[in-house]
Write a protein that holds these residues in place. Structure first.
Motif, PDB file in Angstrom:
ATOM      1  N   GLY B  40       0.828  -1.206   0.000  1.00  0.00           N
ATOM      2  CA  GLY B  40       0.000   0.000   0.000  1.00  0.00           C
ATOM      3  C   GLY B  40       0.860   1.252   0.000  1.00  0.00           C
ATOM      4  O   GLY B  40       0.586   2.212  -0.725  1.00  0.00           O
ATOM      5  N   MET B 338      -7.914   2.753  -0.759  1.00  0.00           N
ATOM      6  CA  MET B 338      -6.569   2.244  -0.503  1.00  0.00           C
ATOM      7  C   MET B 338      -6.608   1.094   0.496  1.00  0.00           C
ATOM      8  O   MET B 338      -5.810   0.166   0.419  1.00  0.00           O
ATOM      9  CB  MET B 338      -5.714   3.395   0.028  1.00  0.00           C
ATOM     10  N   VAL B 342      -4.794  -2.597   0.284  1.00  0.00           N
ATOM     11  CA  VAL B 342      -3.948  -3.203   1.320  1.00  0.00           C
ATOM     12  C   VAL B 342      -4.480  -4.585   1.689  1.00  0.00           C
ATOM     13  O   VAL B 342      -3.727  -5.552   1.808  1.00  0.00           O
ATOM     14  CB  VAL B 342      -3.872  -2.275   2.553  1.00  0.00           C
TER      15      VAL B 342
END
Lengths: 297, 386
Positions: B40, B338, B342
């Motif tokens: 990430g 995001m 991850v």
């Protein structure tokens, strides 16, 4: 239902068939070698997004190539994890799907409009004009490729090696075939086809990217593979059937009288997939070592 | 199901419960989580964000205080249940990816209790039972298809997810819609809402439903004969069958338990999440979307163990809660999506059984690559000089 309706329905079915057929044929090559990739859904989504970006950067061909590249790289990752690193294929596939869902949504926000992104008309792929509508040249590829792959698997030495890697890896290993390398190559080929299918959706067919663009097509392609029993020609037929019902759903939605609520029409492709798959099972047989990493004793 | 197919399935699953050579499972999850966060960070850096600042905002937003802890726990509540769906079936040897759809129908069923009045307490229980029964019923169809027609549960549960999604949308928009505010369904009445646990947060007593169910599953799987049969059938189906375990029964049982769990997840979302206490139909079920898929990541990091799942759900709930803070963090707003990137990277890392061995392998591979390049360039320069 008039004649022109039938023609337009068939035309949309052909368009909807392409991503399913390409993905399914690629997956057949992978499954013959023993890799079961349920990350196809994610690969379709990622390559549709990357293909659209590539097309805006350098035209439609670059878009298709970028899509194939992204599909190939994701499959390479999948294949290396599940051959050399002895991973668990289902979990890797789920990981790829989650990653793609997040990454494409993230990328679309970064491009400005959350949720969707239009591909400009100017960079979409040219279409072949025929008396019965406009067709993308990728359709030709999708119609020819299953025959080529069928011939490759049935008639060539490399095709036999591919089958050996999935059916009897130990014997193949003794015969001097590098199982892991064959599996990686097969998966990368399959991933590139899935990437082409994804890029086709954004660059040549729909002309936009949304975060739900793949809409279960990766899984429907898996259903095509199950239906076909690893025969590319049957997979093409299955892809056409599923494409037809997707087209039918879209067509019913545009009817002014609205005979069925839109939500129920949208279910149609998935219900048909279930029905077809549950009717087809029983006679198909999959490679013995499908889904099992090969380890030398 | 033929013996051959059973063997294939057991081989397919052998990797799932395997742990690192000599490493504690929890440590393996930790390494995978770190790898995911690293991926990430690299992506954030590539898009021009400052990953360090973003992660600080995320951690502060997730565990920085009692309010943050409460919102992390509140987001963990449904994740525990959807993760259990995946894990129970995986323990029994099946990939149930249908938590998403089973949760949709469960949420819709829970909303239906708005149509009758009951005293509090009883009303809660009736709502939970509604959701559990409907969720279990929805998961029974893929189980039956698998048993009678041999349809792979991966494909059938995914197809059922889509069918459930459109059906839930239809019911939410046309059948049980709120006549005044048409973008959502009728709201759960006061007598059936879970009270708020920490004032001024969205953490409700619903979390006790999740934890109680997780403990129940732990007890069932590890301290009863039925649970033993279920796990044995998952580890080695043919051996279990020779041992007198009826595989079909354990398969149905695992799907029913999974369906109950996912249905409850839908119920705790609609009955315990302020401020709406209803299913929002407009925009495609936003508060339910992807909870089932995130649950699979939780299950993997929790090592498919109910107690591990609770810990992992607090971690992922924290990621989700902190992600909301991260996306509004001043000069460095990283979108919430995001977090799912991850998650995907973490699951990918979890699928590599010998993760720790990759670092020396990568080092060796890199050295080989550099040597090859050096040799190639040297060859080229020698040719030029010649």
């Amino acid at each position: 239902m008039s004649f022109s309706d039938v023609i337009s329905l068939l035309r949309i079915s052909l368009h909807a068939m392409v991503p399913l057929a390409l993905t399914a044929v690629g997956e057949i090559v992978g499954e013959t070698a023993g890799l079961f990739n349920i990350g196809l859904e994610g690969i379709l989504l990622l390559s549709a997004f990357a293909g659209a970006l590539g097309a805006e950067f350098g035209g439609p061909y670059v878009g298709l190539l970028v899509g194939m590249g992204v599909g190939g790289v994701m499959s390479l990752l999948f294949a290396v994890i599940n051959t050399y690193w002895k991973g668990t294929q289902m979990i890797t596939g789920i990981g790829i799907n989650l990653f793609a869902m997040g990454f494409v949504a993230f990328g679309l926000i970064q491009l400005g409009a959350p949720g969707f992104h239009d591909v400009p008309r100017a960079v979409s792929l040219f279409k072949i004009r025929t008396p019965i509508g406009m067709y993308s040249p990728v359709i030709l590829l999708a119609l020819i490729l299953p025959f080529v792959v069928h011939w490759f698997i049935k008639r060539t030495r490399a095709g036999l090696m591919l089958k050996a890697a999935g059916e009897m890896p130990e014997a193949a290993d003794v015969a001097g075939i590098n199982i892991n390398r064959i599996r990686v190559l097969a998966a990368v080929f399959g991933g590139m086809l899935a990437g082409l299918a994804g890029a086709y959706m954004s660059v040549a067919w729909l002309g936009l990217v949304t975060k739900g663009l793949s809409a279960g097509r990766g899984f429907i392609a898996l259903a095509c593979v199950v239906f076909s029993g690893l025969n590319p020609l049957l997979a093409l037929l299955a892809a056409f059937i599923f494409g037809f019902f997707q087209a039918l759903a879209e067509w019913v939605k545009t009817l002014p009288s609205k005979p069925i609520p839109g939500e129920f029409v949208s279910m149609l492709p998935y219900i048909v997939t279930l029905l077809v798959v549950s009717g087809a099972i029983g006679r198909v047989r999959f490679p013995k070592f499908l889904g099992v990493p090969y380890k030398r004793e | 199901m033929s013996t051959n197919e059973l063997q294939r399935q057991s081989r397919l699953l052998r990797g799932v419960h395997r742990t690192l050579t000599g490493l504690h499972p929890a440590l393996e999850s930790l390494i995978a989580a770190l790898v995911g966060l690293l991926v990430g960070a690299i992506l954030m850096y590539a898009w021009g964000f400052n990953p360090w600042k973003a992660y600080i905002a995320l951690i502060q937003g997730a565990y920085g205080g009692s309010y943050e802890w409460a919102s992390s726990l509140s987001r963990a509540t449904p994740l525990i249940l959807t993760a259990l769906t995946f894990s129970i079936c995986l323990r029994a040897g099946m990939f149930n990816i249908g938590a998403e759809g089973q949760m949709y129908v469960g949420a819709i069923a829970a909303v239906c209790i708005a149509y009758f009045t009951l005293p509090p307490g009883l009303h809660h229980i009736v709502g939970l039972i509604f959701a559990a029964v409907v969720g279990a019923a929805w998961s029974l169809v893929p189980a039956a298809l698998k048993l009678m027609r041999g349809v792979s549960e991966v494909i059938s549960t995914i197809m059922f997810n889509w069918i459930a999604r459109w059906m839930a949308l239809y019911i939410a928009i046309f059948v049980i819609v709120d006549p005044i505010r048409t973008e959502r369904t009728v709201a759960i009445p006061l007598s059936a809402r879970f009270p708020i646990l920490v004032p001024r947060t969205d953490l409700s007593y619903g979390i006790f439903v999740s934890i109680a169910f997780a403990l129940f599953i732990y007890f069932l799987l590890w301290h009863t004969a039925t649970g033993y049969e279920l796990r044995a059938a998952g580890l080695n189906p043919s051996a279990a069958r020779y041992g007198g375990i009826r595989n079909k029964r354990t398969m149905f049982l695992s799907f029913i338990l999974g369906g109950i769990s996912a249905g409850l997840a839908g119920a705790v979302i609609v009955m315990g999440m302020p401020p709406t206490y209803a299913v929002i139909g407009g925009g495609g079920l936003p508060q339910l979307l992807n909870m089932g898929f995130d649950g699979m990541a939780v299950a993997m990091v929790g090592r498919n163990h109910p107690l591990g799942i609770i810990v992992a759900a607090v971690f992922f709930g924290g990621l989700n809660a902190g992600g909301r803070v991260m996306q509004f963090y001043g000069s460095n707003p990283v979108p919430l999506e995001m977090v799912r990137v991850v998650m995907g990277a973490i699951v990918l890392a979890m699928s590599i059984p010998e993760l720790i061995r990759l670092f020396p392998m990568a080092k060796k591979g890199g050295e080989n690559l550099i040597r090859t390049i050096r040799r190639a360039t040297r060859g080229a320069t020698e040719e030029e000089s010649a």
